[in-house]
Design a protein around this motif. Structure first.
Motif, PDB file in Angstrom:
ATOM      1  N   HIS A  12       0.815  -1.216   0.000  1.00 31.68           N
ATOM      2  CA  HIS A  12       0.000   0.000   0.000  1.00 31.68           C
ATOM      3  C   HIS A  12       0.848   1.266   0.000  1.00 31.68           C
ATOM      4  N   GLY A  13       2.178   1.095  -0.087  1.00 35.13           N
ATOM      5  CA  GLY A  13       3.073   2.239  -0.117  1.00 35.13           C
ATOM      6  C   GLY A  13       3.444   2.769   1.256  1.00 35.13           C
ATOM      7  N   LYS A  14       3.120   2.027   2.286  1.00 32.30           N
ATOM      8  CA  LYS A  14       3.459   2.447   3.652  1.00 32.30           C
ATOM      9  C   LYS A  14       4.875   1.951   3.975  1.00 32.30           C
ATOM     10  N   LYS A  15       5.694   2.868   4.479  1.00 34.43           N
ATOM     11  CA  LYS A  15       7.072   2.531   4.829  1.00 34.43           C
ATOM     12  C   LYS A  15       7.088   1.533   5.977  1.00 34.43           C
ATOM     13  N   THR A  16       7.892   0.486   5.821  1.00 35.98           N
ATOM     14  CA  THR A  16       8.069  -0.501   6.887  1.00 35.98           C
ATOM     15  C   THR A  16       9.333  -0.141   7.666  1.00 35.98           C
ATOM     16  N   ALA A  17       9.666  -0.906   8.651  1.00 35.09           N
ATOM     17  CA  ALA A  17      10.893  -0.700   9.422  1.00 35.09           C
ATOM     18  C   ALA A  17      12.077  -1.423   8.769  1.00 35.09           C
ATOM     19  N   ARG A  18      11.837  -2.070   7.649  1.00 32.44           N
ATOM     20  CA  ARG A  18      12.873  -2.877   6.992  1.00 32.44           C
ATOM     21  C   ARG A  18      13.621  -2.080   5.926  1.00 32.44           C
ATOM     22  N   THR A  19      14.864  -2.462   5.724  1.00 34.14           N
ATOM     23  CA  THR A  19      15.696  -1.889   4.659  1.00 34.14           C
ATOM     24  C   THR A  19      16.387  -3.032   3.924  1.00 34.14           C
ATOM     25  N   MET A  20      17.034  -2.698   2.834  1.00 33.85           N
ATOM     26  CA  MET A  20      17.811  -3.675   2.083  1.00 33.85           C
ATOM     27  C   MET A  20      18.993  -2.966   1.433  1.00 33.85           C
ATOM     28  N   LEU A  21      19.978  -3.729   1.029  1.00 30.07           N
ATOM     29  CA  LEU A  21      21.117  -3.185   0.297  1.00 30.07           C
ATOM     30  C   LEU A  21      20.848  -3.280  -1.198  1.00 30.07           C
ATOM     31  N   ARG A  22      21.252  -2.252  -1.924  1.00 26.71           N
ATOM     32  CA  ARG A  22      21.152  -2.286  -3.381  1.00 26.71           C
ATOM     33  C   ARG A  22      21.876  -3.530  -3.880  1.00 26.71           C
ATOM     34  N   GLY A  23      21.267  -4.199  -4.838  1.00 25.98           N
ATOM     35  CA  GLY A  23      21.855  -5.409  -5.401  1.00 25.98           C
ATOM     36  C   GLY A  23      21.243  -6.679  -4.842  1.00 25.98           C
ATOM     37  N   GLU A  24      20.631  -6.583  -3.666  1.00 23.50           N
ATOM     38  CA  GLU A  24      19.935  -7.730  -3.103  1.00 23.50           C
ATOM     39  C   GLU A  24      18.570  -7.850  -3.773  1.00 23.50           C
ATOM     40  N   SER A  25      17.965  -9.006  -3.680  1.00 23.87           N
ATOM     41  CA  SER A  25      16.610  -9.191  -4.186  1.00 23.87           C
ATOM     42  C   SER A  25      15.636  -8.524  -3.224  1.00 23.87           C
ATOM     43  N   VAL A  26      14.661  -7.828  -3.782  1.00 18.15           N
ATOM     44  CA  VAL A  26      13.623  -7.211  -2.963  1.00 18.15           C
ATOM     45  C   VAL A  26      12.772  -8.348  -2.389  1.00 18.15           C
ATOM     46  N   PRO A  27      12.588  -8.391  -1.064  1.00 17.54           N
ATOM     47  CA  PRO A  27      11.788  -9.463  -0.459  1.00 17.54           C
ATOM     48  C   PRO A  27      10.358  -9.482  -1.019  1.00 17.54           C
ATOM     49  N   ALA A  28       9.811 -10.667  -1.167  1.00 19.28           N
ATOM     50  CA  ALA A  28       8.455 -10.837  -1.685  1.00 19.28           C
ATOM     51  C   ALA A  28       7.465 -10.010  -0.884  1.00 19.28           C
ATOM     52  N   LEU A  33      11.523   2.424  -3.433  1.00 16.23           N
ATOM     53  CA  LEU A  33      11.104   3.596  -4.207  1.00 16.23           C
ATOM     54  C   LEU A  33      12.046   3.815  -5.385  1.00 16.23           C
ATOM     55  N   GLY A  34      11.460   3.996  -6.552  1.00 15.27           N
ATOM     56  CA  GLY A  34      12.216   4.350  -7.749  1.00 15.27           C
ATOM     57  C   GLY A  34      11.691   5.661  -8.296  1.00 15.27           C
ATOM     58  N   VAL A  35      12.519   6.327  -9.083  1.00 13.84           N
ATOM     59  CA  VAL A  35      12.100   7.588  -9.713  1.00 13.84           C
ATOM     60  C   VAL A  35      12.529   7.601 -11.171  1.00 13.84           C
ATOM     61  N   HIS A  36      11.683   8.166 -12.001  1.00 11.90           N
ATOM     62  CA  HIS A  36      11.974   8.412 -13.410  1.00 11.90           C
ATOM     63  C   HIS A  36      11.719   9.886 -13.683  1.00 11.90           C
ATOM     64  N   PHE A 108       7.740   1.126  -6.142  1.00 15.73           N
ATOM     65  CA  PHE A 108       6.796   2.190  -6.418  1.00 15.73           C
ATOM     66  C   PHE A 108       7.613   3.213  -7.193  1.00 15.73           C
ATOM     67  N   CYS A 109       7.257   3.435  -8.441  1.00 20.44           N
ATOM     68  CA  CYS A 109       8.029   4.316  -9.315  1.00 20.44           C
ATOM     69  C   CYS A 109       7.295   5.646  -9.480  1.00 20.44           C
ATOM     70  N   SER A 110       7.920   6.698  -8.973  1.00 19.25           N
ATOM     71  CA  SER A 110       7.373   8.044  -9.150  1.00 19.25           C
ATOM     72  C   SER A 110       7.943   8.618 -10.439  1.00 19.25           C
ATOM     73  N   VAL A 111       7.048   9.012 -11.329  1.00 18.60           N
ATOM     74  CA  VAL A 111       7.438   9.529 -12.635  1.00 18.60           C
ATOM     75  C   VAL A 111       7.219  11.041 -12.632  1.00 18.60           C
ATOM     76  N   PHE A 112       8.233  11.772 -13.076  1.00 23.39           N
ATOM     77  CA  PHE A 112       8.192  13.233 -13.129  1.00 23.39           C
ATOM     78  C   PHE A 112       8.494  13.713 -14.543  1.00 23.39           C
ATOM     79  N   ALA A 113       7.964  14.878 -14.877  1.00 21.34           N
ATOM     80  CA  ALA A 113       8.333  15.593 -16.102  1.00 21.34           C
ATOM     81  C   ALA A 113       9.077  16.853 -15.674  1.00 21.34           C
ATOM     82  N   LEU A 114      10.023  17.277 -16.486  1.00 23.24           N
ATOM     83  CA  LEU A 114      10.788  18.480 -16.204  1.00 23.24           C
ATOM     84  C   LEU A 114      10.896  19.325 -17.469  1.00 23.24           C
TER      85      LEU A 114
END
Length: 183
Positions: A12-28, A33-36, A108-114
């Motif tokens: 639902h887009g609610k932040k959890t208390a969990r983190t991960m390192l880039r390169g690891e698989s995102v847990p199921a 958060l991604g941005v374009h 969750f990919c936030s897309v922006f125009a500039l």
């Protein structure tokens, strides 16, 4: 380079208390958060960037400017950072136009125009990530997707992007007339 830490979010887009390192698989069942960011010039062209030959994901492929939010960043902060890092653009918070937030398979990919008018040679490229930039008309982008030269973000993604840009007079192209060029 220090390890990049990403915050994790529930479905639902609610932040959890969990983190991960880039390169690891995102847990199921979790997302990061991604941005374009799609720079658009007064001629209705969108800026794309060619990924450096040394990057791990999709080397040498044309793609949108963007990346992942690091721990503690919101999408707008991440988008501004990615613009500075990858193509040397400092954009104010009010300059980035929110197009959509799309739930993808692991993000969750936030897309922006500039809106921006700058010559290709006036961008400062982060050579570790970006080997070139190019202004392209929407029809060119569709052709590049169909020829596997530009990463295919999907029909729904491009429909959302082009509909937003057309509704605001930033591009003239009609999505439905371009759609067949991508299949």
């Amino acid at each position: 380079m220090a390890a990049e830490i990403w915050d994790l979010y529930d479905a639902h887009g609610k932040k959890t208390a969990r983190t991960m390192l880039r390169g690891e698989s995102v847990p199921a069942g979790l997302y990061h958060l991604g941005v374009h960011i799609w720079p658009v010039n007064a001629r209705g062209e969108l800026l794309i960037q060619r990924r450096a030959p040394t990057v791990q994901w999709k080397p040498n492929l044309w793609a949108v400017t963007g990346g992942s939010a690091v721990s503690g960043e919101d999408p707008l902060t991440a988008a501004r950072r990615e613009l500075r890092e990858e193509i040397g653009v400092s954009a104010g918070e009010d300059e980035l136009l929110p197009v959509a937030c799309l739930r993808r398979s692991t993000s969750f990919c936030s897309v922006f125009a500039l809106p921006i008018d700058r010559r290709e040679e006036d961008f400062t490229l982060q050579r570790e990530e970006v080997s070139a930039v190019r202004w392209c008309a929407p029809r060119q982008l569709c052709r590049m997707v169909s020829e596997n030269m530009l990463y295919n973000y999907g029909d729904s993604y491009f429909r959302t992007l082009f509909s937003y840009l057309r509704a605001r007079g930033m591009i003239d192209a009609d999505w439905m007339s371009m759609r067949g060029k991508m299949e």
